[in-house]
Enzyme design. Structure first.
Site, short mmCIF file in Angstrom:
data_model
loop_
_atom_site.label_atom_id
_atom_site.label_comp_id
_atom_site.label_asym_id
_atom_site.label_seq_id
_atom_site.Cartn_x
_atom_site.Cartn_y
_atom_site.Cartn_z
N ASN A 9 0.87 -1.18 0.00
CA ASN A 9 0.00 0.00 0.00
C ASN A 9 0.91 1.23 0.00
O ASN A 9 1.45 1.61 1.03
CB ASN A 9 -0.91 -0.01 1.23
CG ASN A 9 -1.83 1.19 1.28
OD1 ASN A 9 -1.97 1.94 0.32
ND2 ASN A 9 -2.49 1.36 2.42
N LYS A 11 0.15 4.25 -0.40
CA LYS A 11 -0.52 5.43 0.18
C LYS A 11 -0.25 6.66 -0.70
O LYS A 11 -0.16 6.53 -1.92
CB LYS A 11 -0.08 5.63 1.63
CG LYS A 11 -0.34 4.38 2.49
CD LYS A 11 -0.17 4.62 3.97
CE LYS A 11 -0.45 3.34 4.74
NZ LYS A 11 -0.40 3.52 6.20
N HIS A 97 -9.62 1.05 4.83
CA HIS A 97 -8.40 1.32 5.60
C HIS A 97 -8.72 2.32 6.71
O HIS A 97 -9.53 3.24 6.52
CB HIS A 97 -7.32 1.86 4.68
CG HIS A 97 -5.95 1.86 5.30
ND1 HIS A 97 -5.56 2.84 6.19
CD2 HIS A 97 -4.91 1.00 5.18
CE1 HIS A 97 -4.32 2.58 6.59
NE2 HIS A 97 -3.90 1.47 5.99
N GLU A 99 -7.23 4.81 7.79
CA GLU A 99 -7.01 6.21 7.43
C GLU A 99 -8.20 6.76 6.66
O GLU A 99 -8.57 7.94 6.82
CB GLU A 99 -5.71 6.33 6.62
CG GLU A 99 -4.47 6.06 7.46
CD GLU A 99 -3.24 5.67 6.67
OE1 GLU A 99 -2.22 5.38 7.29
OE2 GLU A 99 -3.31 5.65 5.41
N GLU A 169 -5.57 -4.85 10.54
CA GLU A 169 -4.55 -3.86 10.85
C GLU A 169 -4.88 -3.17 12.17
O GLU A 169 -5.77 -2.32 12.22
CB GLU A 169 -4.50 -2.80 9.74
CG GLU A 169 -4.08 -3.34 8.39
CD GLU A 169 -3.65 -2.22 7.45
OE1 GLU A 169 -2.50 -2.26 6.99
OE2 GLU A 169 -4.46 -1.32 7.19
N GLY A 175 2.16 2.60 10.98
CA GLY A 175 3.08 3.72 10.85
C GLY A 175 3.71 4.18 12.15
O GLY A 175 4.38 5.21 12.19
N SER A 215 3.05 -1.96 10.48
CA SER A 215 4.50 -1.99 10.73
C SER A 215 5.10 -3.37 10.50
O SER A 215 6.04 -3.78 11.18
CB SER A 215 4.81 -1.50 12.15
OG SER A 215 4.38 -0.15 12.33
#
Length: 252
Positions: A9, A11, A97, A99, A169, A175, A215
């Site tokens: 991904n 991003k 996701h 985010e 996730e 991150g 991560s």
């Protein structure tokens, strides 16, 4: 037998030119050194998809959009529909996701529309789920994450659900450099597979690839992927370096 999958991904990173160079590097490494039994997917920005599809060996590397519109077409300025994604040659769409949920207010209702349109257009959803830190600290992560599935992909028929890849996730590990322990990852993946079995039967549950994200890197991928219910990874930062990405592909 369910598939091993490693999906990158990217991003909001790389220009088109940088993305093409990265795709070339990944393509060469996968062709010469990559594990043959692993499905490899590159999740690129919309602007890159067509060029990356043209760059990679499509029999070996799939390409994913990182999102799609919740509408099929129409007066939705700035949106990219599932049909548009399909027309680029991409085969996958990353949906749900954290985010997207947090920054852009994506709800289960919106995601249900996106999942349906993705499937209608012959694309494979990589459907993300996961809990924030406060839910993990409260010890209610199992109920929280399974409810994310109940509100969305568990509404699908068994035949459609079998077309979905699920990515767990933990939001607190995305991150941050923090990673769920192998025990935490396996525990949640097993809980998710048990919930799938309760919803659709064990035979269906055993077909679904459940990826770990958060991560995941070359140092911990082998240990994470050794778990019986972890079928691969949705890789963020490490997917932006071809050598690191290859190491994760070969981590089984």
């Amino acid at each position: 037998m369910r598939k091993k999958v490693v999906a990158g991904n990217w991003k909001c990173n790389t220009t088109v030119q940088e993305g093409v160079e990265l795709a070339k590097a990944v393509n060469e490494l996968v062709a010469t050194e990559g594990a043959k039994d692993v499905v490899v997917v590159l999740g690129t920005p919309f602007t890159h998809i067509t060029k990356v599809v043209e760059t990679v060996d499509n029999s070996r590397i799939g390409v994913a959009a990182q999102n799609c519109a919740a509408e099929a077409k129409g007066a939705f300025t700035g949106e990219v529909s599932a049909a548009m994604v399909k027309s680029t040659g991409a085969g996958y769409v990353i949906l749900g996701h954290s985010e997207r949920r947090e920054y852009y207010g994506e709800t289960s209702e919106i995601l249900n529309k996106k999942v349906a349109l993705t499937l209608e257009n012959g694309l494979t959803p990589i459907y993300c789920c996961g809990e924030p830190l406060e839910i993990r600290e409260a010890g209610t992560q199992k109920e929280f994450v399974i409810n994310q599935l109940k509100e969305t992909v568990f509404k699908l028929s068994a035949d459609d659900f079998k077309k979905v890849i699920v990515a767990y996730e933990p939001i607190w590990a995305i991150g941050t450099g923090k990673t769920a322990t192998t025990e935490q990852a396996q525990e949640m993946h097993k809980d998710l597979r048990d919930a799938m079995a309760a919803q659709y039967g064990q035979e269906v549950a055993d077909e679904i690839s459940i990826l770990y994200g958060g991560s995941c890197n070359p140092k911990n991928a082998n240990e994470l992927f050794a778990n019986p219910d972890v079928d691969g990874g949705l890789i963020g930062g490490a997917s932006l370096k071809a050598d690191d990405f290859l190491a994760i592909i070969n981590a089984y």
